[in-house]
Design a protein around this motif. Structure first.
Motif, short mmCIF file in Angstrom:
data_model
loop_
_atom_site.label_atom_id
_atom_site.label_comp_id
_atom_site.label_asym_id
_atom_site.label_seq_id
_atom_site.Cartn_x
_atom_site.Cartn_y
_atom_site.Cartn_z
N LEU A 45 7.71 5.32 -18.71
CA LEU A 45 6.66 4.44 -19.18
C LEU A 45 6.13 3.55 -18.05
N LEU A 46 7.03 3.09 -17.18
CA LEU A 46 6.61 2.27 -16.05
C LEU A 46 5.63 3.03 -15.18
N TRP A 47 5.97 4.28 -14.85
CA TRP A 47 5.11 5.06 -13.96
C TRP A 47 3.85 5.52 -14.68
N ALA A 48 3.88 5.65 -16.00
CA ALA A 48 2.66 5.97 -16.74
C ALA A 48 1.67 4.82 -16.68
N VAL A 49 2.16 3.58 -16.81
CA VAL A 49 1.28 2.43 -16.69
C VAL A 49 0.74 2.30 -15.26
N VAL A 50 1.62 2.54 -14.27
CA VAL A 50 1.17 2.49 -12.88
C VAL A 50 0.07 3.51 -12.63
N ALA A 51 0.26 4.72 -13.20
CA ALA A 51 -0.78 5.76 -13.04
C ALA A 51 -2.08 5.35 -13.68
N ALA A 52 -2.03 4.63 -14.81
CA ALA A 52 -3.26 4.21 -15.47
C ALA A 52 -4.03 3.20 -14.63
N PHE A 53 -3.33 2.40 -13.82
CA PHE A 53 -3.99 1.38 -13.00
C PHE A 53 -4.42 1.91 -11.63
N THR A 54 -3.65 2.82 -11.06
CA THR A 54 -3.89 3.21 -9.66
C THR A 54 -4.71 4.48 -9.54
N LYS A 55 -4.75 5.29 -10.57
CA LYS A 55 -5.47 6.58 -10.43
C LYS A 55 -6.83 6.52 -11.12
N ARG B 26 0.83 -1.21 0.00
CA ARG B 26 0.00 0.00 0.00
C ARG B 26 0.86 1.25 0.00
N GLN B 27 2.02 1.17 0.64
CA GLN B 27 2.94 2.31 0.62
C GLN B 27 3.44 2.58 -0.80
N LEU B 28 3.71 1.52 -1.54
CA LEU B 28 4.11 1.71 -2.93
C LEU B 28 2.96 2.26 -3.77
N LEU B 29 1.75 1.77 -3.51
CA LEU B 29 0.60 2.23 -4.29
C LEU B 29 0.28 3.70 -4.01
N ASP B 30 0.67 4.20 -2.83
CA ASP B 30 0.41 5.60 -2.50
C ASP B 30 1.42 6.55 -3.12
N SER B 31 2.42 6.02 -3.82
CA SER B 31 3.42 6.88 -4.47
C SER B 31 2.76 7.70 -5.56
N GLU B 32 3.32 8.89 -5.80
CA GLU B 32 2.84 9.77 -6.86
C GLU B 32 3.58 9.44 -8.15
N PRO B 33 2.91 8.85 -9.13
CA PRO B 33 3.60 8.46 -10.37
C PRO B 33 4.27 9.62 -11.09
N GLU B 34 3.60 10.78 -11.13
CA GLU B 34 4.19 11.92 -11.84
C GLU B 34 5.46 12.39 -11.16
N ALA B 35 5.44 12.46 -9.83
CA ALA B 35 6.63 12.89 -9.10
C ALA B 35 7.76 11.86 -9.24
N GLU B 36 7.41 10.57 -9.19
CA GLU B 36 8.42 9.53 -9.30
C GLU B 36 9.03 9.48 -10.70
N SER B 37 8.21 9.71 -11.72
CA SER B 37 8.73 9.67 -13.09
C SER B 37 9.67 10.82 -13.40
N ALA B 38 9.55 11.92 -12.63
CA ALA B 38 10.42 13.08 -12.86
C ALA B 38 11.78 12.94 -12.19
N LYS B 39 11.96 11.93 -11.36
CA LYS B 39 13.24 11.75 -10.67
C LYS B 39 14.29 11.17 -11.63
N PRO B 40 15.58 11.38 -11.31
CA PRO B 40 16.65 10.86 -12.19
C PRO B 40 16.59 9.33 -12.29
N ASN B 41 16.93 8.83 -13.48
CA ASN B 41 17.01 7.38 -13.77
C ASN B 41 15.66 6.67 -13.61
N ALA B 42 14.58 7.41 -13.63
CA ALA B 42 13.25 6.80 -13.55
C ALA B 42 12.77 6.40 -14.94
N ASN B 43 11.98 5.34 -14.99
CA ASN B 43 11.40 4.88 -16.25
C ASN B 43 10.00 5.50 -16.38
#
Length: 321
Positions: free
Chosen positions: A311-321, A292-309
């Motif tokens: 596309l991965l966070w875009a798919v996560v956002a499509a499922f969790t939001k 649940r802690q992982l699911l509460d992450s902000e995909p947009e904020a995480e995708s903006a961090k260095p070395n982040a993927n």
């Protein structure tokens, strides 16, 4: 050499010896004796010179032959040395390449050990999620699971993104995500992916993880894929459990991207419970809390961090939001 020199001297003497006219008086006899002595002296000198000449010529020829043979032997020795050096260099190069190959194989085996996959059963994200959802003996997913189809499509996108085959478009031209299970809109038929689970199950059969059987369900027959290689699934379940228990990083950016995607997609496909079922109650509660802690992450904020993927966070956002 002496016989050759004597023969040459005799031939020379016969050519150079003066011939005297016959004489009958005393003076002529004395003159004949003088001439005979001179002729014998000249013959001796000629013979000695011929012997020296032929002797020198013989040894000169022998010396030239010796030099030629020594040069030929030297050339052959140099050629053999060059060939031996080339063979040694090739052997050293082959040995070095063999050592590098052995090191790379050991590195691959170590990586496989860290991932928990053997070389014979290296699975994709889609296959791993499907394997978590399949019942071991029955060989099919739960009839009540209506989320695994969309989860498998999300696995395809992330798998391609992790391999560098797919990336997001610019923000201004992005369209609505098409991760729906099925769509019966006639205008969107070309977006359908048919027989996804059947194709993935066939791949797992080819890798020796599943087998194929026919089961009768009263009104119809259905193709099922029971589990044959239980070690592969046990390693997969252990990896998912360790990701949120023993190897918990408490930061999505510090987790392995493939393992992070597996946790997200297993939850979105409603098969994560199957991996946590063998846990004790305390371990189960802790694992779900961290999920649940992982699911509460902000995909947009995480995708903006260095070395982040992204596309991965875009798919996560499509499922969790």
């Amino acid at each position: 050499a002496e016989r050759v020199a004597a023969a040459g001297a005799a031939a020379t003497e016969s050519r150079r010896a003066p011939r005297l006219p016959p004489t009958t008086d005393a003076k002529g006899s004395a003159r004949c004796l003088v001439f005979a002595a001179a002729r014998s002296l000249q013959a001796e000198r000629s013979r000695a010179g011929a012997v020296r000449y032929w002797y020198c010529r013989y040894w000169t020829s022998m010396a030239s032959l010796t030099q030629r043979s020594s040069g030929l032997v030297q050339r052959r020795t140099e050629a053999s040395r060059s060939a031996a050096a080339a063979a040694a260099a090739a052997a050293d190069k082959e040995r070095e390449s063999g050592d590098e190959d052995a090191q790379s194989r050991r590195g691959d085996e170590q990586d496989d050990g860290d991932r928990g996959d053997s070389k014979e059963a290296r699975l994709t994200l889609m296959e791993e999620v499907l394997l978590l959802g399949l019942k071991d003996r029955e060989g099919y997913t739960s009839f009540w699971n209506d989320c695994i189809s969309s989860g498998l499509r999300g696995c395809m996108l992330i798998e391609l993104g992790l391999r560098g085959r797919l990336q997001l478009e610019a923000c201004g031209v992005r369209r609505k995500s098409l991760l729906a299970r099925k769509t019966w809109n006639p205008l969107k038929l070309h977006y359908q992916l048919r027989n996804v689970r059947e194709r993935l199950a066939k791949n797992l059969v080819e890798k020796g993880v599943l087998t194929t059987e026919k089961q009768n369900f009263l009104l119809f027959d259905m193709t099922t894929h029971p589990l044959t290689n239980g070690d592969v699934k046990r390693r997969l379940v252990r990896r998912v459990q360790e990701a949120v228990l023993d190897r918990w990083a408490n930061d999505p950016q510090r987790m392995d991207k493939r393992l992070l995607a597996l946790v997200f997609l297993a939850h979105s496909s409603d098969v994560l419970e199957n991996a946590f079922a063998p846990l004790l109650d305390d371990q189960y509660d802790l694992a779900m809390k961290r999920v649940r802690q992982l699911l509460d992450s902000e995909p947009e904020a995480e995708s903006a961090k260095p070395n982040a993927n992204e596309l991965l966070w875009a798919v996560v956002a499509a499922f969790t939001k």
